[in-house]
Motif scaffolding. Structure first.
Motif, PDB file in Angstrom:
ATOM      1  N   PHE A  30       0.857  -1.177   0.000  1.00 13.83           N
ATOM      2  CA  PHE A  30       0.000   0.000   0.000  1.00 13.83           C
ATOM      3  C   PHE A  30       0.894   1.228   0.000  1.00 13.83           C
ATOM      4  CE2 PHE A  30      -2.475   3.398   1.847  1.00 13.83           C
ATOM      5  CZ  PHE A  30      -3.744   3.202   1.338  1.00 13.83           C
ATOM      6  N   VAL A  31       0.874   1.980  -1.102  1.00 15.99           N
ATOM      7  CA  VAL A  31       1.683   3.188  -1.229  1.00 15.99           C
ATOM      8  C   VAL A  31       0.818   4.386  -0.848  1.00 15.99           C
ATOM      9  CG1 VAL A  31       3.083   4.609  -2.767  1.00 15.99           C
ATOM     10  CG2 VAL A  31       3.026   2.121  -3.081  1.00 15.99           C
ATOM     11  N   ALA A  32       1.229   5.079   0.210  1.00 23.71           N
ATOM     12  CA  ALA A  32       0.456   6.214   0.704  1.00 23.71           C
ATOM     13  C   ALA A  32       0.478   7.362  -0.296  1.00 23.71           C
ATOM     14  CB  ALA A  32       1.017   6.684   2.045  1.00 23.71           C
ATOM     15  N   ARG A  33      -0.684   7.940  -0.518  1.00 19.00           N
ATOM     16  CA  ARG A  33      -0.767   9.132  -1.359  1.00 19.00           C
ATOM     17  C   ARG A  33      -0.204  10.325  -0.590  1.00 19.00           C
ATOM     18  NH1 ARG A  33      -6.944   9.248  -2.890  1.00 19.00           N
ATOM     19  NH2 ARG A  33      -6.733  10.277  -0.909  1.00 19.00           N
ATOM     20  N   THR A  34       0.264  11.302  -1.326  1.00 20.30           N
ATOM     21  CA  THR A  34       0.731  12.547  -0.726  1.00 20.30           C
ATOM     22  C   THR A  34      -0.033  13.712  -1.339  1.00 20.30           C
ATOM     23  OG1 THR A  34       2.518  12.707  -2.339  1.00 20.30           O
ATOM     24  CG2 THR A  34       3.047  11.642  -0.246  1.00 20.30           C
ATOM     25  N   GLY A  35       0.190  14.895  -0.806  1.00 22.01           N
ATOM     26  CA  GLY A  35      -0.518  16.060  -1.314  1.00 22.01           C
ATOM     27  C   GLY A  35      -1.924  16.161  -0.764  1.00 22.01           C
ATOM     28  N   LEU A  36      -2.168  15.529   0.375  1.00 24.17           N
ATOM     29  CA  LEU A  36      -3.492  15.564   0.980  1.00 24.17           C
ATOM     30  C   LEU A  36      -3.762  16.957   1.531  1.00 24.17           C
ATOM     31  CD1 LEU A  36      -3.264  12.156   2.843  1.00 24.17           C
ATOM     32  CD2 LEU A  36      -4.269  12.614   0.607  1.00 24.17           C
ATOM     33  N   ARG A  37      -4.935  17.488   1.255  1.00 25.60           N
ATOM     34  CA  ARG A  37      -5.257  18.873   1.617  1.00 25.60           C
ATOM     35  C   ARG A  37      -6.351  19.002   2.677  1.00 25.60           C
ATOM     36  NH1 ARG A  37      -1.084  20.351  -0.622  1.00 25.60           N
ATOM     37  NH2 ARG A  37      -0.868  20.718  -2.825  1.00 25.60           N
ATOM     38  N   GLU A  38      -7.168  17.961   2.836  1.00 28.17           N
ATOM     39  CA  GLU A  38      -8.300  18.046   3.750  1.00 28.17           C
ATOM     40  C   GLU A  38      -8.365  16.794   4.618  1.00 28.17           C
ATOM     41  OE1 GLU A  38     -11.950  18.918   1.750  1.00 28.17           O
ATOM     42  OE2 GLU A  38     -10.995  20.384   0.418  1.00 28.17           O
ATOM     43  N   TRP A  39      -8.962  16.952   5.799  1.00 22.76           N
ATOM     44  CA  TRP A  39      -9.113  15.813   6.697  1.00 22.76           C
ATOM     45  C   TRP A  39      -9.852  14.668   6.037  1.00 22.76           C
ATOM     46  CZ3 TRP A  39      -6.297  14.664  10.599  1.00 22.76           C
ATOM     47  CH2 TRP A  39      -5.716  15.657  11.379  1.00 22.76           C
ATOM     48  N   ALA A  40     -10.852  14.981   5.229  1.00 23.43           N
ATOM     49  CA  ALA A  40     -11.633  13.927   4.573  1.00 23.43           C
ATOM     50  C   ALA A  40     -10.743  13.059   3.690  1.00 23.43           C
ATOM     51  CB  ALA A  40     -12.771  14.528   3.757  1.00 23.43           C
ATOM     52  N   LEU A  73       9.155  11.763   8.802  1.00 24.40           N
ATOM     53  CA  LEU A  73       9.970  12.619   9.663  1.00 24.40           C
ATOM     54  C   LEU A  73       9.262  13.920  10.031  1.00 24.40           C
ATOM     55  CD1 LEU A  73      13.387  12.100   7.866  1.00 24.40           C
ATOM     56  CD2 LEU A  73      12.719  11.206  10.115  1.00 24.40           C
ATOM     57  N   GLY A  74       8.044  14.116   9.538  1.00 22.28           N
ATOM     58  CA  GLY A  74       7.297  15.328   9.847  1.00 22.28           C
ATOM     59  C   GLY A  74       7.784  16.552   9.095  1.00 22.28           C
ATOM     60  N   ARG A  75       8.398  16.346   7.942  1.00 21.40           N
ATOM     61  CA  ARG A  75       8.950  17.444   7.147  1.00 21.40           C
ATOM     62  C   ARG A  75       8.087  17.805   5.952  1.00 21.40           C
ATOM     63  NH1 ARG A  75      15.162  15.150   7.026  1.00 21.40           N
ATOM     64  NH2 ARG A  75      15.624  15.562   9.241  1.00 21.40           N
ATOM     65  N   THR A  76       6.840  17.381   5.958  1.00 23.16           N
ATOM     66  CA  THR A  76       5.920  17.658   4.855  1.00 23.16           C
ATOM     67  C   THR A  76       4.666  18.309   5.421  1.00 23.16           C
ATOM     68  OG1 THR A  76       4.848  15.514   5.078  1.00 23.16           O
ATOM     69  CG2 THR A  76       6.717  15.646   3.555  1.00 23.16           C
ATOM     70  N   GLU A  77       3.652  18.376   4.588  1.00 29.53           N
ATOM     71  CA  GLU A  77       2.362  18.877   5.047  1.00 29.53           C
ATOM     72  C   GLU A  77       1.856  17.985   6.188  1.00 29.53           C
ATOM     73  OE1 GLU A  77       0.936  21.691   4.049  1.00 29.53           O
ATOM     74  OE2 GLU A  77       2.694  22.002   2.776  1.00 29.53           O
ATOM     75  N   PRO A  78       1.182  18.565   7.158  1.00 28.48           N
ATOM     76  CA  PRO A  78       0.739  17.800   8.329  1.00 28.48           C
ATOM     77  C   PRO A  78      -0.119  16.575   8.006  1.00 28.48           C
ATOM     78  CG  PRO A  78       0.475  20.137   8.735  1.00 28.48           C
ATOM     79  CD  PRO A  78       0.871  19.990   7.289  1.00 28.48           C
ATOM     80  N   LEU A  79      -0.996  16.661   7.012  1.00 34.76           N
ATOM     81  CA  LEU A  79      -1.865  15.527   6.717  1.00 34.76           C
ATOM     82  C   LEU A  79      -1.099  14.369   6.088  1.00 34.76           C
ATOM     83  CD1 LEU A  79      -5.074  17.399   5.535  1.00 34.76           C
ATOM     84  CD2 LEU A  79      -4.525  16.473   7.811  1.00 34.76           C
ATOM     85  N   ASP A  80      -0.094  14.666   5.270  1.00 32.96           N
ATOM     86  CA  ASP A  80       0.764  13.606   4.731  1.00 32.96           C
ATOM     87  C   ASP A  80       1.533  12.930   5.863  1.00 32.96           C
ATOM     88  OD1 ASP A  80      -0.130  14.357   2.232  1.00 32.96           O
ATOM     89  OD2 ASP A  80       1.754  15.283   1.612  1.00 32.96           O
ATOM     90  N   ALA A  81       2.033  13.741   6.798  1.00 31.64           N
ATOM     91  CA  ALA A  81       2.763  13.206   7.944  1.00 31.64           C
ATOM     92  C   ALA A  81       1.846  12.359   8.827  1.00 31.64           C
ATOM     93  CB  ALA A  81       3.385  14.347   8.748  1.00 31.64           C
ATOM     94  N   ALA A  82       0.600  12.780   8.968  1.00 32.55           N
ATOM     95  CA  ALA A  82      -0.350  12.022   9.781  1.00 32.55           C
ATOM     96  C   ALA A  82      -0.596  10.635   9.190  1.00 32.55           C
ATOM     97  CB  ALA A  82      -1.669  12.784   9.904  1.00 32.55           C
ATOM     98  N   VAL A  83      -0.726  10.559   7.883  1.00 26.92           N
ATOM     99  CA  VAL A  83      -0.933   9.261   7.239  1.00 26.92           C
ATOM    100  C   VAL A  83       0.306   8.379   7.415  1.00 26.92           C
ATOM    101  CG1 VAL A  83      -1.211   8.088   5.003  1.00 26.92           C
ATOM    102  CG2 VAL A  83      -2.674  10.027   5.601  1.00 26.92           C
ATOM    103  N   ALA A  84       1.490   8.932   7.186  1.00 25.19           N
ATOM    104  CA  ALA A  84       2.725   8.144   7.327  1.00 25.19           C
ATOM    105  C   ALA A  84       2.877   7.626   8.758  1.00 25.19           C
ATOM    106  CB  ALA A  84       3.933   8.986   6.926  1.00 25.19           C
ATOM    107  N   ALA A  85       2.651   8.487   9.737  1.00 23.14           N
ATOM    108  CA  ALA A  85       2.771   8.078  11.133  1.00 23.14           C
ATOM    109  C   ALA A  85       1.699   7.054  11.497  1.00 23.14           C
ATOM    110  CB  ALA A  85       2.675   9.302  12.047  1.00 23.14           C
ATOM    111  N   GLY A  86       0.496   7.235  10.969  1.00 28.15           N
ATOM    112  CA  GLY A  86      -0.569   6.277  11.220  1.00 28.15           C
ATOM    113  C   GLY A  86      -0.263   4.905  10.652  1.00 28.15           C
TER     114      GLY A  86
END
Length: 149
Positions: A30-40, A73-86
């Motif tokens: 599963f390759v996480a998408r990036t560029g996420l802009r909204e919580w949804a 590492l938390g060096r991107t947009e917060p929502l992308d980081a949230a998905v990676a950490a999750g």
């Protein structure tokens, strides 16, 4: 292995990784998408990962999440980081919960300059050896000097 990736080149090389197929027993990349802009969007991404993971785990397959190193590492947009950490948290929980049944889950954290073929080679190696079970396996040098989560 079943592959969920938006990048066509990465999807092509990953489809050849491990046992190629669509059966959940073959495993999941599963390759996480990036560029996420909204919580949804974030919720949808994590929900899709959860649904595909649940199906794969129920069938006894291995789970590999691929994320961007910078996001982990938390060096991107917060929502992308949230998905990676999750996804890293999920991989750790899966490894712990499935240890009695030889379950396997890991995260491959990929720097921007890493070639797709290297990602596929890493997935092959990790699934074959069960290396970095429940941990992040880092490709590239973005993590140098950083504290990994």
């Amino acid at each position: 292995m079943r592959v969920r990736a938006d990048d066509p080149q990465l999807k092509e090389v990953l489809t050849g990784a491990g046992r190629a197929g669509t059966d959940p027993r073959d495993g999941l990349v599963f390759v996480a998408r990036t560029g996420l802009r909204e919580w949804a969007e974030t919720e949808d991404e994590l929900a899709q990962a959860f649904d595909m993971t649940r199906e794969t785990v129920a069938a006894g397959g291995a789970v590999v999440y691929v994320v961007r190193s910078a996001a982990l590492l938390g060096r991107t947009e917060p929502l992308d980081a949230a998905v990676a950490a999750g996804l890293l948290s999920g991989a750790r929980a899966l490894a712990l919960e499935r240890r009695k049944h030889n379950g396997y889950s890991t995260v491959v954290a990929v720097a921007d300059d890493v070639e797709p073929k290297s990602v596929a080679d890493a997935v092959d190696l990790l699934v074959a050896t069960r290396g970095a079970n429940g941990q992040a396996f880092v490709l590239g040098e973005e993590h140098l000097g950083a504290a990994l989560p």
